[in-house]
Design an enzyme around this catalytic site. Structure first.
Site, PDB file in Angstrom:
ATOM      1  N   LYS A  80       0.851  19.125 -48.152  1.00 14.46           N
ATOM      2  CA  LYS A  80       1.013  17.940 -47.295  1.00 14.46           C
ATOM      3  C   LYS A  80       2.333  18.067 -46.545  1.00 14.46           C
ATOM      4  O   LYS A  80       3.335  18.516 -47.114  1.00 14.46           O
ATOM      5  CB  LYS A  80       1.001  16.694 -48.178  1.00 14.46           C
ATOM      6  N   SER A 155      -2.713   8.539 -47.734  1.00 10.82           N
ATOM      7  CA  SER A 155      -2.140   9.230 -46.607  1.00 10.82           C
ATOM      8  C   SER A 155      -2.338  10.750 -46.645  1.00 10.82           C
ATOM      9  O   SER A 155      -2.099  11.419 -45.628  1.00 10.82           O
ATOM     10  CB  SER A 155      -0.646   8.931 -46.533  1.00 10.82           C
ATOM     11  N   SER A 179      -2.193   7.618 -52.433  1.00 11.60           N
ATOM     12  CA  SER A 179      -2.407   8.590 -51.360  1.00 11.60           C
ATOM     13  C   SER A 179      -2.957   9.950 -51.767  1.00 11.60           C
ATOM     14  O   SER A 179      -3.314  10.742 -50.901  1.00 11.60           O
ATOM     15  CB  SER A 179      -1.110   8.814 -50.591  1.00 11.60           C
TER      16      SER A 179
HETATM   17  N1  GLN Z   1      -1.594   3.268 -48.539  1.00 11.17           N
HETATM   18  C1  GLN Z   1      -0.384   2.992 -49.240  1.00 11.17           C
HETATM   19  C2  GLN Z   1       0.717   2.758 -48.241  1.00 11.17           C
HETATM   20  O1  GLN Z   1       0.412   2.690 -47.117  1.00 11.17           O
HETATM   21  C3  GLN Z   1      -0.060   4.127 -50.179  1.00 11.17           C
HETATM   22  C4  GLN Z   1       0.501   5.305 -49.482  1.00 11.17           C
HETATM   23  C5  GLN Z   1       0.888   6.403 -50.420  1.00 11.17           C
HETATM   24  O2  GLN Z   1       0.483   6.464 -51.571  1.00 11.17           O
HETATM   25  N2  GLN Z   1       1.739   7.287 -49.914  1.00 11.17           N
HETATM   26  O3  GLN Z   1       1.847   2.603 -48.527  1.00 11.17           O
END
Ligand code: GLN
Length: 488
Positions: A80, A155, A179
């Site tokens: 990532k 994400s 994410s």
């Molecule tokens: N969707 C969550 C956020 O927007 C989690 C994102 C993540 O785990 N990096 O913060």
């Protein structure tokens, strides 16, 4: 014979080790697959073909000389783009870091390199890992391989899609509120968020430091376990990494789950969870019981406050972490603006996307003098209560089973104007980050041609039991063998 790009990470590792194929052949086959699938899915922000072939050749040379080769020698992976890679652009999906090349490797990058894994590219993600759909990337969305009109989740959507289409055998994502697990669920693969402290965060670009954790994504539980094995462990460069008894992939793969006590928290099965998702999870619990586990409904009464708590704590930490992007030290410096403050303002205005700006504003507000007690401090207290609910549940149960996401993948653009609907995508995954416990998502069904994910959460530092349950389920079902057909 099965094409190399369909074979498991473990198979590829064994094939390279035995000399059945060379690491170069494996890398080349995956680079070809990338060339074929990328126009459809857009999972990668950078393809590091030259470096990859050089690394693969080094593995082949070491093997031909009879030198020791690493535990993942020749295995093709993607990282990532929030994970630092020395000399290779690391953008975090943000314009503000375009062109930035870290002068050092993250600990996970260095550990995978030392294990002989071959990095083929950097995977797309929501800007600074803020989002649930990968639509917040400044470089355009990634598409779900099962239906190109749908999001891959986020994400870590690029990491998930790349694995699902066979561009790589495994990848790393980061999970602050879901994410890793949510995109794994939406793309029909396995994704594990380890216990907070299990994997070093050194070189992971910080979003919310008390919640962030790096973890593996792969097409089977065993492959995810092998990746975790390579990256886990104490790191003097990250004071929050823990000297826990080491994780061993092999012991997690011993299949027997007779006597395993499963809790099914009712709060995760009610309103907002789509019917087919709830049915698939219930069927999965029955399948686990058929393997000798026992299951009982239970309650985590405070867990329902996770979403509200998370959206104070994560932006608060983000507002502090993102203060370093000032146009001076990293990435973009915009022209215009008067003086130092003006330059910083212009750089942030041009460099950050809308979601990131909004989180910085919310976080700064929650931390400001007049509101600190009402929001930030209060959220910290609720976080403690959530953790205590889990502690109590784990006195009675070895693992807790829930849906990973209340719905299957949604359409690109469908939730862009509805922030609450977008945030509800993480309602089942956030509690594990609040408590710091491990959680894995594995495929457990299909709805309208899209995969459904099952979440299994375990006690802190008990990835072994968590993955043993996941592996036993996987071996007894066929869901993980289904593959998307990506039009190329
Ligand atoms: N969707 C969550 C956020 O927007 C989690 C994102 C993540 O785990 N990096 O913060």
């Amino acid at each position: 014979m099965e094409p190399l790009t369909q074979r498991s990470l473990r198979d590829l590792r064994d094939a390279v080790r035995s000399g059945e194929v060379s690491a170069r052949e494996v890398a080349q086959a995956h680079l070809n697959r990338i060339a074929e699938a990328e126009p459809s899915v857009s999972a990668l922000l950078a393809v590091t073909a030259d470096d990859a072939l050089t690394q693969a050749d080094a593995v082949d040379l070491a093997r031909s000389r009879g030198d020791a080769i690493g535990a993942l020698a020749g295995v093709p992976i993607a990282l990532k783009d929030v994970i630092c890679t020395r000399g290779v652009a690391t953008t975090c999906g943000s314009r503000i870091l375009s062109g930035w090349k870290p002068p050092y490797d993250a600990t996970v990058t260095a550990r995978l390199r030392a294990a002989g894994a071959v990095m083929l590219g950097k995977a797309n993600c929501d800007e600074f890992a803020m989002g649930s759909s990968t639509e917040n990337s400044a470089y355009g969305p990634t598409r779900n391989p099962w239906n190109l009109a749908c999001v891959p989740g986020g994400s870590s959507g690029g990491s998930a899609a790349a694995v699902a289409v066979g561009e790589v055998a495994g990848s790393l994502g980061s999970d602050t509120g879901g994410s890793i697990r949510q995109p794994a669920a939406l793309c029909g693969i396995v994704g594990l968020k380890p216990t907070y402290g299990r994997v070093s965060r050194f070189g992971l670009v910080a979003y919310a430091s008390s919640l962030d954790q790096i973890g593996p994504m792969a097409r089977s539980v065993e492959d995810a376990a092998l990746l975790l094995d390579a990256i886990a462990g104490l790191d003097p460069l990250d004071a929050t990494s823990v000297d826990a008894p080491p994780f061993r992939a092999e012991s997690a793969m011993r299949g027997d789950i007779r006597g395993l006590r499963i809790g099914v928290p009712t709060e995760f099965m009610g309103d907002g969870v789509d019917g087919p998702v709830a049915s698939a999870v219930r069927a999965a619990v029955e399948a686990l019981c058929a393997l000798g586990a026992t299951a009982e409904e239970c309650s985590l009464p405070t867990a329902r406050h996770s979403l509200a708590t998370y959206y104070i704590l994560a932006p608060a930490e983000a507002s502090s972490n993102l203060a370093r992007y000032d146009g001076v030290r990293f990435g973009v410096r915009a022209a215009g603006g008067f003086g130092h403050a003006g330059m910083t303002e212009a750089s942030r205005e041009a460099g950050f996307g809308a979601e990131t700006k909004q989180r910085i504003l919310v976080g700064t507000y929650a931390l400001s003098a007049g509101y600190y007690d009402a929001y930030y401090l209060q959220a910290q207290k609720v976080r403690t209560l959530i953790r205590r609910d889990f502690d109590a549940a784990f006195k009675r149960f070895d693992v807790l089973v829930t849906p990973t996401s209340p719905t299957v993948a949604f359409g690109i653009g469908e939730r862009s104007d509805d922030p609450l609907a977008m945030k509800l995508a993480d309602v089942c995954t956030l509690p594990a980050n609040m408590a710091g416990i491990p959680g894995v998502s594995i495929p457990c069904g299909m709805d309208r041609g899209l995969p459904i994910g099952l979440q299994i959460m375990g006690r802190s530092f008990d990835e072994e039991t968590t993955l043993r349950a996941a592996h036993a389920y996987e071996q007894a079902t066929h869901w993980h063998t289904l593959r998307p057909e990506v039009a190329c």
